[in-house]
Scaffold this motif. Structure first.
Motif, PDB file in Angstrom:
ATOM      1  N   GLU A  46       0.809  -1.219   0.000  1.00  0.00           N
ATOM      2  CA  GLU A  46       0.000   0.000   0.000  1.00  0.00           C
ATOM      3  C   GLU A  46       0.849   1.279   0.000  1.00  0.00           C
ATOM      4  O   GLU A  46       0.356   2.348  -0.300  1.00  0.00           O
ATOM      5  N   ALA A  47       2.118   1.151   0.345  1.00  0.00           N
ATOM      6  CA  ALA A  47       2.997   2.323   0.399  1.00  0.00           C
ATOM      7  C   ALA A  47       3.429   2.696  -1.017  1.00  0.00           C
ATOM      8  O   ALA A  47       3.859   1.845  -1.806  1.00  0.00           O
ATOM      9  N   ARG A  48       3.306   3.986  -1.319  1.00  0.00           N
ATOM     10  CA  ARG A  48       3.639   4.476  -2.662  1.00  0.00           C
ATOM     11  C   ARG A  48       4.152   5.901  -2.545  1.00  0.00           C
ATOM     12  O   ARG A  48       3.600   6.700  -1.795  1.00  0.00           O
ATOM     13  N   ALA A  49       5.209   6.221  -3.304  1.00  0.00           N
ATOM     14  CA  ALA A  49       5.742   7.588  -3.295  1.00  0.00           C
ATOM     15  C   ALA A  49       6.356   7.892  -4.649  1.00  0.00           C
ATOM     16  O   ALA A  49       6.764   6.985  -5.386  1.00  0.00           O
ATOM     17  N   GLU A  50       6.405   9.175  -4.963  1.00  0.00           N
ATOM     18  CA  GLU A  50       7.064   9.638  -6.178  1.00  0.00           C
ATOM     19  C   GLU A  50       8.238  10.511  -5.791  1.00  0.00           C
ATOM     20  O   GLU A  50       8.215  11.162  -4.742  1.00  0.00           O
ATOM     21  N   VAL A  51       9.227  10.527  -6.651  1.00  0.00           N
ATOM     22  CA  VAL A  51      10.391  11.376  -6.432  1.00  0.00           C
ATOM     23  C   VAL A  51      10.809  11.973  -7.783  1.00  0.00           C
ATOM     24  O   VAL A  51      10.784  11.282  -8.808  1.00  0.00           O
ATOM     25  N   THR A  52      11.135  13.245  -7.765  1.00  0.00           N
ATOM     26  CA  THR A  52      11.643  13.930  -8.948  1.00  0.00           C
ATOM     27  C   THR A  52      13.140  13.649  -9.021  1.00  0.00           C
ATOM     28  O   THR A  52      13.848  13.798  -8.018  1.00  0.00           O
ATOM     29  N   VAL A  53      13.618  13.245 -10.195  1.00  0.00           N
ATOM     30  CA  VAL A  53      15.011  12.825 -10.281  1.00  0.00           C
ATOM     31  C   VAL A  53      15.811  13.618 -11.313  1.00  0.00           C
ATOM     32  O   VAL A  53      15.289  14.052 -12.331  1.00  0.00           O
ATOM     33  N   GLU A  54      17.065  13.778 -10.980  1.00  0.00           N
ATOM     34  CA  GLU A  54      18.073  14.176 -11.949  1.00  0.00           C
ATOM     35  C   GLU A  54      18.680  12.875 -12.426  1.00  0.00           C
ATOM     36  O   GLU A  54      18.741  11.897 -11.670  1.00  0.00           O
ATOM     37  N   LEU A  55      19.155  12.867 -13.651  1.00  0.00           N
ATOM     38  CA  LEU A  55      19.711  11.638 -14.207  1.00  0.00           C
ATOM     39  C   LEU A  55      21.231  11.661 -14.211  1.00  0.00           C
ATOM     40  O   LEU A  55      21.847  12.700 -14.490  1.00  0.00           O
ATOM     41  N   GLN A  60      30.764  10.280 -16.638  1.00  0.00           N
ATOM     42  CA  GLN A  60      31.097  11.515 -15.935  1.00  0.00           C
ATOM     43  C   GLN A  60      29.992  11.921 -14.960  1.00  0.00           C
ATOM     44  O   GLN A  60      30.272  12.332 -13.831  1.00  0.00           O
ATOM     45  N   GLN A  61      28.739  11.822 -15.387  1.00  0.00           N
ATOM     46  CA  GLN A  61      27.611  12.157 -14.504  1.00  0.00           C
ATOM     47  C   GLN A  61      27.555  11.200 -13.322  1.00  0.00           C
ATOM     48  O   GLN A  61      27.301  11.614 -12.192  1.00  0.00           O
ATOM     49  N   ARG A  62      27.798   9.922 -13.575  1.00  0.00           N
ATOM     50  CA  ARG A  62      27.766   8.946 -12.489  1.00  0.00           C
ATOM     51  C   ARG A  62      28.909   9.177 -11.512  1.00  0.00           C
ATOM     52  O   ARG A  62      28.740   9.003 -10.305  1.00  0.00           O
ATOM     53  N   ALA A  63      30.070   9.573 -12.007  1.00  0.00           N
ATOM     54  CA  ALA A  63      31.204   9.842 -11.115  1.00  0.00           C
ATOM     55  C   ALA A  63      30.954  11.078 -10.251  1.00  0.00           C
ATOM     56  O   ALA A  63      31.320  11.117  -9.083  1.00  0.00           O
ATOM     57  N   GLN A  64      30.291  12.076 -10.802  1.00  0.00           N
ATOM     58  CA  GLN A  64      30.004  13.322 -10.064  1.00  0.00           C
ATOM     59  C   GLN A  64      28.872  13.133  -9.065  1.00  0.00           C
ATOM     60  O   GLN A  64      28.958  13.579  -7.926  1.00  0.00           O
ATOM     61  N   GLY A  65      27.804  12.458  -9.488  1.00  0.00           N
ATOM     62  CA  GLY A  65      26.660  12.232  -8.604  1.00  0.00           C
ATOM     63  C   GLY A  65      26.212  13.491  -7.897  1.00  0.00           C
ATOM     64  O   GLY A  65      26.055  14.542  -8.513  1.00  0.00           O
ATOM     65  N   LEU A  66      26.010  13.409  -6.603  1.00  0.00           N
ATOM     66  CA  LEU A  66      25.551  14.552  -5.800  1.00  0.00           C
ATOM     67  C   LEU A  66      26.703  15.235  -5.049  1.00  0.00           C
ATOM     68  O   LEU A  66      26.472  15.955  -4.075  1.00  0.00           O
ATOM     69  N   MET A  67      27.912  15.017  -5.521  1.00  0.00           N
ATOM     70  CA  MET A  67      29.068  15.653  -4.882  1.00  0.00           C
ATOM     71  C   MET A  67      28.912  17.175  -4.856  1.00  0.00           C
ATOM     72  O   MET A  67      28.356  17.761  -5.787  1.00  0.00           O
ATOM     73  N   TYR A  68      29.409  17.756  -3.799  1.00  0.00           N
ATOM     74  CA  TYR A  68      29.486  19.214  -3.589  1.00  0.00           C
ATOM     75  C   TYR A  68      28.134  19.871  -3.334  1.00  0.00           C
ATOM     76  O   TYR A  68      28.078  21.072  -3.134  1.00  0.00           O
ATOM     77  N   ARG A  69      27.064  19.123  -3.338  1.00  0.00           N
ATOM     78  CA  ARG A  69      25.750  19.697  -3.031  1.00  0.00           C
ATOM     79  C   ARG A  69      25.645  19.905  -1.529  1.00  0.00           C
ATOM     80  O   ARG A  69      26.133  19.101  -0.746  1.00  0.00           O
ATOM     81  N   GLY A  77      15.790  13.486  -5.969  1.00  0.00           N
ATOM     82  CA  GLY A  77      16.874  12.528  -5.874  1.00  0.00           C
ATOM     83  C   GLY A  77      17.651  12.462  -7.164  1.00  0.00           C
ATOM     84  O   GLY A  77      17.399  13.232  -8.093  1.00  0.00           O
ATOM     85  N   MET A  78      18.579  11.545  -7.218  1.00  0.00           N
ATOM     86  CA  MET A  78      19.355  11.314  -8.435  1.00  0.00           C
ATOM     87  C   MET A  78      19.235   9.841  -8.793  1.00  0.00           C
ATOM     88  O   MET A  78      19.419   8.971  -7.939  1.00  0.00           O
ATOM     89  N   LEU A  79      18.907   9.606 -10.058  1.00  0.00           N
ATOM     90  CA  LEU A  79      18.781   8.245 -10.573  1.00  0.00           C
ATOM     91  C   LEU A  79      19.977   7.949 -11.468  1.00  0.00           C
ATOM     92  O   LEU A  79      20.197   8.626 -12.469  1.00  0.00           O
ATOM     93  N   PHE A  80      20.743   6.943 -11.078  1.00  0.00           N
ATOM     94  CA  PHE A  80      21.892   6.497 -11.850  1.00  0.00           C
ATOM     95  C   PHE A  80      21.415   5.343 -12.728  1.00  0.00           C
ATOM     96  O   PHE A  80      20.831   4.378 -12.225  1.00  0.00           O
TER      97      PHE A  80
END
Length: 162
Positions: A46-55, A60-69, A77-80
């Motif tokens: 019954e549990a359900r949630a949505e999240v807005t993601v950066e890709l 390079q994007q995967r190596a950077q991720g959420l660094m320095y934020r 969130g961030m979706l890899f």
């Protein structure tokens, strides 16, 4: 006959109208240039949630991720996305936000969730291969009664981005 100088209100109006017009144009252009952030859904019973993601799709994007934020919105969130199953781990080098790191298999099921401590360089490697990773603020999954076994729905257009 001499022309009378404009009143203060007329001068203000003659300056304000073009200024407001320029602000409107800039705001519209910024909205047009800002890509819409996609949303994914996580559901378990019954549990359900949505999240807005950066890709994070490229190496390079995967190596950077959420660094320095310094902050992450509660519903963001961030979706890899990896092209094939992966076994490598994640770490929190240069990452200031405490995170939940959810490892998701190729069938879109969360197989493990690890907690990342800011600036910790311990490699957090899941026990099984994964295809996707979702990083959100620490406690996000618990607050929504979601966890291992939850199903993740990722829009098809995001999967085509890999």
């Amino acid at each position: 006959m001499k022309a009378t100088p404009p009143s203060g209100a007329e001068t203000l109006r003659s300056i304000a109208i073009p200024f407001l017009f320029v602000l409107f144009i800039v705001a519209c252009a910024r909205d047009a240039d800002t890509p819409a952030r996609p949303r994914i859904t996580i559901q378990h019973g019954e549990a359900r949630a949505e999240v807005t993601v950066e890709l994070a799709v490229t190496p390079q994007q995967r190596a950077q991720g959420l660094m320095y934020r310094r902050a992450l919105d509660d519903d963001a969130g961030m979706l890899f996305i990896f092209p094939t199953d992966s076994r490598s781990g994640f770490w929190m080098r240069n990452t200031y936000i405490p995170l939940d790191i959810a490892y998701i298999d190729a069938d879109f099921t969360i197989i493990e969730i690890r907690q990342g401590t800011p600036l910790d360089e311990t490699v957090l490697t899941p026990a099984s291969p994964y295809r996707y990773v979702l990083e959100v603020n620490q406690g996000w999954f618990a607050a929504r009664r979601l966890g291992v076994g939850a199903r993740v729905t990722i829009p098809a257009e995001l999967l085509a981005a890999r």
